[in-house]
Motif scaffolding. Structure first.
Motif, PDB file in Angstrom:
ATOM      1  N   ASP A  96       0.853  -1.188   0.000  1.00 25.36           N
ATOM      2  CA  ASP A  96       0.000   0.000   0.000  1.00 25.36           C
ATOM      3  C   ASP A  96       0.887   1.235   0.000  1.00 25.36           C
ATOM      4  O   ASP A  96       1.876   1.299   0.724  1.00 25.36           O
ATOM      5  CB  ASP A  96      -0.881   0.035   1.253  1.00 25.36           C
ATOM      6  CG  ASP A  96      -1.832  -1.149   1.310  1.00 25.36           C
ATOM      7  OD1 ASP A  96      -2.010  -1.793   0.259  1.00 25.36           O
ATOM      8  OD2 ASP A  96      -2.372  -1.416   2.386  1.00 25.36           O
ATOM      9  N   GLY A  97       0.541   2.243  -0.789  1.00 26.12           N
ATOM     10  CA  GLY A  97       1.347   3.447  -0.789  1.00 26.12           C
ATOM     11  C   GLY A  97       1.002   4.381  -1.921  1.00 26.12           C
ATOM     12  O   GLY A  97      -0.103   4.352  -2.471  1.00 26.12           O
ATOM     13  N   THR A  98       1.953   5.247  -2.259  1.00 23.85           N
ATOM     14  CA  THR A  98       1.751   6.214  -3.333  1.00 23.85           C
ATOM     15  C   THR A  98       2.939   6.166  -4.282  1.00 23.85           C
ATOM     16  O   THR A  98       4.027   5.717  -3.920  1.00 23.85           O
ATOM     17  CB  THR A  98       1.606   7.645  -2.781  1.00 23.85           C
ATOM     18  OG1 THR A  98       2.806   8.000  -2.082  1.00 23.85           O
ATOM     19  CG2 THR A  98       0.409   7.775  -1.875  1.00 23.85           C
ATOM     20  N   ALA A  99       2.687   6.641  -5.482  1.00 26.71           N
ATOM     21  CA  ALA A  99       3.744   6.769  -6.487  1.00 26.71           C
ATOM     22  C   ALA A  99       3.458   8.030  -7.283  1.00 26.71           C
ATOM     23  O   ALA A  99       2.338   8.548  -7.277  1.00 26.71           O
ATOM     24  CB  ALA A  99       3.780   5.542  -7.397  1.00 26.71           C
ATOM     25  N   THR A 100       4.464   8.551  -7.957  1.00 24.26           N
ATOM     26  CA  THR A 100       4.289   9.758  -8.765  1.00 24.26           C
ATOM     27  C   THR A 100       4.667   9.477 -10.210  1.00 24.26           C
ATOM     28  O   THR A 100       5.609   8.720 -10.485  1.00 24.26           O
ATOM     29  CB  THR A 100       5.138  10.921  -8.225  1.00 24.26           C
ATOM     30  OG1 THR A 100       6.528  10.521  -8.183  1.00 24.26           O
ATOM     31  CG2 THR A 100       4.687  11.324  -6.838  1.00 24.26           C
ATOM     32  N   LEU A 101       3.918  10.098 -11.110  1.00 18.48           N
ATOM     33  CA  LEU A 101       4.159   9.955 -12.543  1.00 18.48           C
ATOM     34  C   LEU A 101       4.321  11.343 -13.152  1.00 18.48           C
ATOM     35  O   LEU A 101       3.380  12.140 -13.125  1.00 18.48           O
ATOM     36  CB  LEU A 101       2.992   9.226 -13.221  1.00 18.48           C
ATOM     37  CG  LEU A 101       2.729   7.781 -12.781  1.00 18.48           C
ATOM     38  CD1 LEU A 101       1.433   7.287 -13.414  1.00 18.48           C
ATOM     39  CD2 LEU A 101       3.893   6.882 -13.188  1.00 18.48           C
ATOM     40  N   PRO A 102       5.481  11.683 -13.694  1.00 16.73           N
ATOM     41  CA  PRO A 102       5.646  12.983 -14.352  1.00 16.73           C
ATOM     42  C   PRO A 102       4.937  13.006 -15.693  1.00 16.73           C
ATOM     43  O   PRO A 102       4.796  11.971 -16.354  1.00 16.73           O
ATOM     44  CB  PRO A 102       7.162  13.090 -14.525  1.00 16.73           C
ATOM     45  CG  PRO A 102       7.622  11.666 -14.620  1.00 16.73           C
ATOM     46  CD  PRO A 102       6.713  10.883 -13.716  1.00 16.73           C
ATOM     47  N   THR A 103       4.452  14.177 -16.096  1.00 15.99           N
ATOM     48  CA  THR A 103       3.782  14.298 -17.390  1.00 15.99           C
ATOM     49  C   THR A 103       4.548  15.208 -18.347  1.00 15.99           C
ATOM     50  O   THR A 103       4.032  15.599 -19.385  1.00 15.99           O
ATOM     51  CB  THR A 103       2.352  14.843 -17.220  1.00 15.99           C
ATOM     52  OG1 THR A 103       2.412  16.175 -16.686  1.00 15.99           O
ATOM     53  CG2 THR A 103       1.541  13.964 -16.285  1.00 15.99           C
ATOM     54  N   SER A 104       5.768  15.556 -17.969  1.00 17.73           N
ATOM     55  CA  SER A 104       6.584  16.388 -18.847  1.00 17.73           C
ATOM     56  C   SER A 104       6.812  15.678 -20.170  1.00 17.73           C
ATOM     57  O   SER A 104       7.153  14.490 -20.200  1.00 17.73           O
ATOM     58  CB  SER A 104       7.923  16.691 -18.171  1.00 17.73           C
ATOM     59  OG  SER A 104       8.733  17.494 -18.993  1.00 17.73           O
ATOM     60  N   GLY A 105       6.605  16.380 -21.274  1.00 12.52           N
ATOM     61  CA  GLY A 105       6.787  15.790 -22.598  1.00 12.52           C
ATOM     62  C   GLY A 105       5.538  15.161 -23.180  1.00 12.52           C
ATOM     63  O   GLY A 105       5.505  14.834 -24.368  1.00 12.52           O
ATOM     64  N   TYR A 106       4.499  14.994 -22.380  1.00 11.71           N
ATOM     65  CA  TYR A 106       3.233  14.467 -22.890  1.00 11.71           C
ATOM     66  C   TYR A 106       2.467  15.563 -23.623  1.00 11.71           C
ATOM     67  O   TYR A 106       2.725  16.758 -23.439  1.00 11.71           O
ATOM     68  CB  TYR A 106       2.374  13.934 -21.741  1.00 11.71           C
ATOM     69  CG  TYR A 106       2.734  12.536 -21.285  1.00 11.71           C
ATOM     70  CD1 TYR A 106       1.910  11.459 -21.556  1.00 11.71           C
ATOM     71  CD2 TYR A 106       3.900  12.298 -20.565  1.00 11.71           C
ATOM     72  CE1 TYR A 106       2.222  10.175 -21.128  1.00 11.71           C
ATOM     73  CE2 TYR A 106       4.236  11.023 -20.135  1.00 11.71           C
ATOM     74  CZ  TYR A 106       3.393   9.966 -20.420  1.00 11.71           C
ATOM     75  OH  TYR A 106       3.716   8.703 -19.998  1.00 11.71           O
ATOM     76  N   VAL A 107       1.529  15.156 -24.441  1.00 11.53           N
ATOM     77  CA  VAL A 107       0.661  16.106 -25.135  1.00 11.53           C
ATOM     78  C   VAL A 107      -0.731  16.013 -24.519  1.00 11.53           C
ATOM     79  O   VAL A 107      -1.074  15.006 -23.889  1.00 11.53           O
ATOM     80  CB  VAL A 107       0.596  15.807 -26.650  1.00 11.53           C
ATOM     81  CG1 VAL A 107       1.968  15.946 -27.284  1.00 11.53           C
ATOM     82  CG2 VAL A 107       0.032  14.415 -26.904  1.00 11.53           C
ATOM     83  N   PRO A 108      -1.543  17.052 -24.667  1.00  6.56           N
ATOM     84  CA  PRO A 108      -2.904  16.999 -24.109  1.00  6.56           C
ATOM     85  C   PRO A 108      -3.684  15.810 -24.673  1.00  6.56           C
ATOM     86  O   PRO A 108      -3.525  15.437 -25.834  1.00  6.56           O
ATOM     87  CB  PRO A 108      -3.515  18.331 -24.551  1.00  6.56           C
ATOM     88  CG  PRO A 108      -2.342  19.245 -24.720  1.00  6.56           C
ATOM     89  CD  PRO A 108      -1.242  18.377 -25.252  1.00  6.56           C
ATOM     90  N   GLY A 109      -4.525  15.221 -23.841  1.00  2.00           N
ATOM     91  CA  GLY A 109      -5.332  14.086 -24.279  1.00  2.00           C
ATOM     92  C   GLY A 109      -5.807  13.250 -23.103  1.00  2.00           C
ATOM     93  O   GLY A 109      -5.635  13.613 -21.943  1.00  2.00           O
ATOM     94  N   GLU A 110      -6.436  12.109 -23.447  1.00  2.00           N
ATOM     95  CA  GLU A 110      -6.948  11.185 -22.446  1.00  2.00           C
ATOM     96  C   GLU A 110      -5.919  10.073 -22.213  1.00  2.00           C
ATOM     97  O   GLU A 110      -5.382   9.501 -23.169  1.00  2.00           O
ATOM     98  CB  GLU A 110      -8.271  10.563 -22.918  1.00  2.00           C
ATOM     99  CG  GLU A 110      -9.380  11.572 -23.146  1.00  2.00           C
ATOM    100  CD  GLU A 110      -9.800  12.262 -21.860  1.00  2.00           C
ATOM    101  OE1 GLU A 110      -9.848  11.579 -20.818  1.00  2.00           O
ATOM    102  OE2 GLU A 110     -10.052  13.471 -21.897  1.00  2.00           O
ATOM    103  N   TYR A 111      -5.678   9.773 -20.940  1.00  2.17           N
ATOM    104  CA  TYR A 111      -4.681   8.766 -20.598  1.00  2.17           C
ATOM    105  C   TYR A 111      -5.218   7.826 -19.523  1.00  2.17           C
ATOM    106  O   TYR A 111      -6.189   8.152 -18.834  1.00  2.17           O
ATOM    107  CB  TYR A 111      -3.383   9.427 -20.106  1.00  2.17           C
ATOM    108  CG  TYR A 111      -2.663  10.190 -21.199  1.00  2.17           C
ATOM    109  CD1 TYR A 111      -1.644   9.590 -21.931  1.00  2.17           C
ATOM    110  CD2 TYR A 111      -3.016  11.507 -21.501  1.00  2.17           C
ATOM    111  CE1 TYR A 111      -0.989  10.277 -22.937  1.00  2.17           C
ATOM    112  CE2 TYR A 111      -2.368  12.200 -22.513  1.00  2.17           C
ATOM    113  CZ  TYR A 111      -1.351  11.573 -23.227  1.00  2.17           C
ATOM    114  OH  TYR A 111      -0.717  12.260 -24.235  1.00  2.17           O
ATOM    115  N   GLU A 112      -4.561   6.662 -19.413  1.00  2.05           N
ATOM    116  CA  GLU A 112      -4.889   5.705 -18.369  1.00  2.05           C
ATOM    117  C   GLU A 112      -3.673   5.475 -17.491  1.00  2.05           C
ATOM    118  O   GLU A 112      -2.550   5.321 -17.990  1.00  2.05           O
ATOM    119  CB  GLU A 112      -5.334   4.369 -18.964  1.00  2.05           C
ATOM    120  CG  GLU A 112      -6.770   4.353 -19.435  1.00  2.05           C
ATOM    121  CD  GLU A 112      -7.210   2.963 -19.824  1.00  2.05           C
ATOM    122  OE1 GLU A 112      -8.353   2.601 -19.501  1.00  2.05           O
ATOM    123  OE2 GLU A 112      -6.404   2.233 -20.441  1.00  2.05           O
ATOM    124  N   VAL A 113      -3.919   5.480 -16.197  1.00  2.00           N
ATOM    125  CA  VAL A 113      -2.902   5.050 -15.241  1.00  2.00           C
ATOM    126  C   VAL A 113      -3.120   3.550 -15.034  1.00  2.00           C
ATOM    127  O   VAL A 113      -4.181   3.132 -14.563  1.00  2.00           O
ATOM    128  CB  VAL A 113      -3.027   5.806 -13.909  1.00  2.00           C
ATOM    129  CG1 VAL A 113      -1.977   5.314 -12.928  1.00  2.00           C
ATOM    130  CG2 VAL A 113      -2.878   7.306 -14.137  1.00  2.00           C
TER     131      VAL A 113
END
Length: 362
Positions: A96-113
């Motif tokens: 159990d816990g947390t994680a971080t995902l950077p979005t630098s370099g991505y383009v606008p749109g719909e995404y799935e984690v």
């Protein structure tokens, strides 16, 4: 007789064997009691959630996951399967816990984690939740200032380097060398910030008032400090009155804009006087008896009294040219920054403007 003995011995052996078998049987329940099998709690299903549903490109996604003993990888992937990413953001996960995902370099749109649990197990699972990435808003910023805004190496100052991926800025340079906030008593000085504010474009989202160094230490046309506590005084002949005038007037004329004051950083007058060939002792006190820190303190006191946000460059360690190494690294004459210094200053201002914008407007 012998036959009778053998028959008795055999009967005894059989009896002993029967008794041994009975002794090895598990004890049965006592009469009148009931037994129940132990209850096993069902294991909770793993979960996956993000701290919000919509992010600006460049922001960091915080993912919270649950499911003890689950291990795997969390990845940010486009919903559109035809879109490919060379290096999608990912993070390892366990328990159990947390994680971080950077979005630098991505383009606008719909995404799935996507959280793919340990595929080596028969119980492997694929958890998913959707997020939306949007393009950051381009905001217009007007920089009203003196030579620290106007004069740079290669004709570039911090104004040319403002903005970031998450907080892009369209900057207007309203700087003028030798300009103070207040109007000097002597004739011949460049127009003051409190006179030139009319050049700020009407659609500005953010307005910086960056000055005070010339009020303190212009070689020919300094401006006296005035009374920082006299809240009704907007006399532009003093630094304090001019700053109050600017904050009040800009709020009236640009009601939707965020007004921010920027204090002047340290300066090395000894190096500056030598650079311009001025035979004057660098005492740190101007002809009115005030120090640069007095002007900085007055500006902050006025901003706090008027609920105006400010950025305090006077306390930024790297912008102190009294330090020989910092003088060489960031300055070209003890007063004006070099290219490295302006790039550094732009980062400081961008970071603080974004923080203030999110606090006030967010």
């Amino acid at each position: 007789m012998q036959k009778k003995f053998r028959a008795a011995a055999l009967a005894l052996a059989l009896l002993m064997l029967a008794l041994s078998a009975v002794a090895c049987q598990p004890a049965g329940p006592e009469v009148g009691t009931e037994t129940t099998a132990p209850v096993t709690e069902p294991r909770p299903e793993p979960t996956l959630v993000t701290d919000k549903a919509t992010y600006t490109v460049g922001e960091t996604i915080t993912v919270t996951f649950t499911g003890a003993d689950e291990q795997g990888s969390i990845t940010l992937m486009p919903v559109d399967a035809t879109v490919t990413l060379e290096d999608p953001a990912h993070a390892d996960a366990a328990g159990d816990g947390t994680a971080t995902l950077p979005t630098s370099g991505y383009v606008p749109g719909e995404y799935e984690v996507l959280f793919c649990t340990d595929i080596a197990k028969d119980t492997a699972k694929l958890l998913r939740c959707k997020v939306t990435l949007v393009a950051p808003v381009l905001r217009k910023i007007a920089c009203l200032g003196d030579s620290l805004t106007n004069l740079g190496e290669g004709e570039k100052t911090y104004v040319d380097y403002l903005g970031s991926e998450t907080f892009p800025l369209d900057a207007q340079n309203v700087g003028l060398s030798g300009s103070a906030l207040g109007i000097p008593a002597k004739d011949g000085a460049n127009p003051a910030l409190s006179q030139r504010y009319t050049k700020i474009r009407d659609d500005s989202d953010i307005i910086l008032i960056f000055g005070g160094s010339n009020d303190y230490g212009h070689t020919d046309f300094p401006v006296t400090l005035g009374d920082p506590a006299a809240m009704d005084d907007t006399d532009r002949a003093t630094f304090s009155g001019a700053l109050r005038f600017l904050i009040t007037t800009l709020r009236e004329e640009h009601p939707d804009a965020l007004i921010i004051y920027v204090t002047p950083p340290h300066r090395n007058d000894a190096v500056w006087y030598k650079t311009i060939g001025l035979d004057r002792e660098a005492t740190g006190i101007n002809e009115f008896g005030f120090t640069l820190e007095d002007y900085r303190n007055a500006g902050i006191a006025i901003c706090e009294a008027m609920n105006c946000p400010y950025i305090d460059l006077y306390t930024v360690p790297e912008l102190n040219p009294l330090d020989e190494e910092l003088l060489k690294a960031y300055y070209r004459d003890g007063l004006h920054l070099n290219k490295t210094g302006f790039e550094f200053l732009a980062g400081i201002i961008t970071t603080n403007v974004e923080r203030i914008w999110n606090d006030v407007k967010g």
